[in-house]
Design a protein around this motif. Sequence first.
Motif, mmCIF file in Angstrom:
data_model
loop_
_atom_site.group_PDB
_atom_site.id
_atom_site.type_symbol
_atom_site.label_atom_id
_atom_site.label_comp_id
_atom_site.label_asym_id
_atom_site.label_seq_id
_atom_site.Cartn_x
_atom_site.Cartn_y
_atom_site.Cartn_z
ATOM 1 N N TYR A 1 0.849 -1.191 0.000
ATOM 2 C CA TYR A 1 0.000 0.000 0.000
ATOM 3 C C TYR A 1 0.883 1.239 0.000
ATOM 4 N N TYR A 2 0.455 2.247 -0.754
ATOM 5 C CA TYR A 2 1.177 3.505 -0.889
ATOM 6 C C TYR A 2 0.305 4.609 -0.304
ATOM 7 N N TYR A 3 0.890 5.458 0.526
ATOM 8 C CA TYR A 3 0.140 6.477 1.258
ATOM 9 C C TYR A 3 0.704 7.864 1.026
ATOM 10 N N VAL A 4 -0.179 8.847 1.059
ATOM 11 C CA VAL A 4 0.181 10.256 1.137
ATOM 12 C C VAL A 4 -0.774 10.899 2.142
ATOM 13 N N VAL A 5 -0.360 12.025 2.703
ATOM 14 C CA VAL A 5 -1.173 12.774 3.656
ATOM 15 C C VAL A 5 -1.202 14.220 3.204
ATOM 16 N N SER A 6 -2.351 14.854 3.361
ATOM 17 C CA SER A 6 -2.444 16.288 3.095
ATOM 18 C C SER A 6 -2.967 16.977 4.352
ATOM 19 N N ALA A 7 -2.632 18.258 4.481
ATOM 20 C CA ALA A 7 -3.054 19.063 5.624
ATOM 21 C C ALA A 7 -4.121 20.042 5.160
ATOM 22 N N SER A 8 -5.026 20.383 6.064
ATOM 23 C CA SER A 8 -6.089 21.336 5.723
ATOM 24 C C SER A 8 -6.262 22.353 6.835
ATOM 25 N N ASN A 9 -6.771 23.518 6.442
ATOM 26 C CA ASN A 9 -7.247 24.527 7.387
ATOM 27 C C ASN A 9 -8.312 25.339 6.667
ATOM 28 N N ALA A 10 -8.726 26.448 7.235
ATOM 29 C CA ALA A 10 -9.793 27.249 6.632
ATOM 30 C C ALA A 10 -9.416 27.747 5.236
ATOM 31 N N GLY A 11 -8.120 27.816 4.937
ATOM 32 C CA GLY A 11 -7.663 28.278 3.630
ATOM 33 C C GLY A 11 -7.691 27.217 2.550
ATOM 34 N N GLY A 12 -7.876 25.950 2.927
ATOM 35 C CA GLY A 12 -7.937 24.889 1.933
ATOM 36 C C GLY A 12 -7.056 23.714 2.292
ATOM 37 N N GLU A 13 -6.769 22.892 1.275
ATOM 38 C CA GLU A 13 -5.989 21.670 1.453
ATOM 39 C C GLU A 13 -4.626 21.815 0.800
ATOM 40 N N SER A 14 -3.595 21.317 1.473
ATOM 41 C CA SER A 14 -2.235 21.385 0.946
ATOM 42 C C SER A 14 -2.035 20.347 -0.154
ATOM 43 N N ALA A 15 -0.880 20.424 -0.744
ATOM 44 C CA ALA A 15 -0.448 19.360 -1.660
ATOM 45 C C ALA A 15 -0.181 18.108 -0.830
ATOM 46 N N ASN A 16 -0.100 16.984 -1.497
ATOM 47 C CA ASN A 16 0.184 15.727 -0.804
ATOM 48 C C ASN A 16 1.611 15.704 -0.281
ATOM 49 N N SER A 17 1.804 14.969 0.802
ATOM 50 C CA SER A 17 3.146 14.715 1.330
ATOM 51 C C SER A 17 3.888 13.805 0.356
ATOM 52 N N SER A 18 5.136 13.536 0.669
ATOM 53 C CA SER A 18 5.832 12.509 -0.086
ATOM 54 C C SER A 18 5.174 11.166 0.229
ATOM 55 N N GLN A 19 5.355 10.228 -0.639
ATOM 56 C CA GLN A 19 4.703 8.924 -0.526
ATOM 57 C C GLN A 19 5.502 7.997 0.403
ATOM 58 N N ALA A 20 4.801 7.200 1.173
ATOM 59 C CA ALA A 20 5.409 6.141 1.983
ATOM 60 C C ALA A 20 4.651 4.854 1.683
ATOM 61 N N SER A 21 5.324 3.718 1.818
ATOM 62 C CA SER A 21 4.660 2.445 1.505
ATOM 63 C C SER A 21 4.980 1.394 2.555
ATOM 64 N N ALA A 22 4.116 0.398 2.624
ATOM 65 C CA ALA A 22 4.311 -0.733 3.532
ATOM 66 C C ALA A 22 3.520 -1.919 3.000
ATOM 67 N N THR A 23 4.005 -3.117 3.319
ATOM 68 C CA THR A 23 3.334 -4.361 2.944
ATOM 69 C C THR A 23 3.020 -5.140 4.215
ATOM 70 N N PRO A 24 1.750 -5.165 4.641
ATOM 71 C CA PRO A 24 1.401 -5.910 5.851
ATOM 72 C C PRO A 24 1.688 -7.397 5.693
ATOM 73 N N VAL A 25 2.112 -8.020 6.781
ATOM 74 C CA VAL A 25 2.410 -9.455 6.773
ATOM 75 C C VAL A 25 1.896 -10.099 8.058
ATOM 76 N N ALA A 26 1.507 -11.346 7.941
ATOM 77 C CA ALA A 26 1.087 -12.101 9.117
ATOM 78 C C ALA A 26 2.324 -12.470 9.920
ATOM 79 N N PRO A 27 2.186 -12.567 11.228
ATOM 80 C CA PRO A 27 3.342 -12.985 12.027
ATOM 81 C C PRO A 27 3.692 -14.427 11.705
#
Length: 168
Positions: free
Chosen positions: A92-118
């Motif tokens: 899975y690939y993720y990005v995060v954006s920030a918001s306030n009364a002025g609107g939404e920011s651009a996306n953060s840099s991307q981070a990824s992870a692959t979940p695995v069973a123990p």
Amino acid sequence: AATPTASASRPPPPSISAGTLHCRVTAAHATDSTLSATAGNAQVALAWAASSGATSYTVKRATVSGGPYALVATGLTVTAWTDTGVSNGTTYYYVVSASNAGGESANSSQASATPVAPPALPAAPSGLSASAVSRSQVNLSWADNANNESGYLIERSTKASTGFVQVA
């Protein structure tokens, strides 16, 4: 949209004073590039640095690097969140954006992870036998029923089911 113009022949409206007009438009700052993703068993824990001026965050997820991203959490007021709607073995690939009364920011840099069973627990040994060699030595033997163990712990007790202490 029309471009505002000023005319020297018209006085300014009464609600605006003559002179230089200073304007500032404020939007949420882009989130820092510190987004991290840590895989777990059927989950991904995300964390990021707070963004100056942000009042909330939006987490977006994709299964392809670079997106397209789907919204998975909105209105977050914290800088960490765990995605539990994921499957083991899928990246899975993720990005995060920030918001306030002025609107939404651009996306953060991307981070990824692959979940695995123990890893599976090793099978318990069986057939434990003990033979006294001397007053200070006992030899132990058992059947190794596992192929995924990294070693064994030997415990002893003077009672049948309690008080065990690890000795090797």
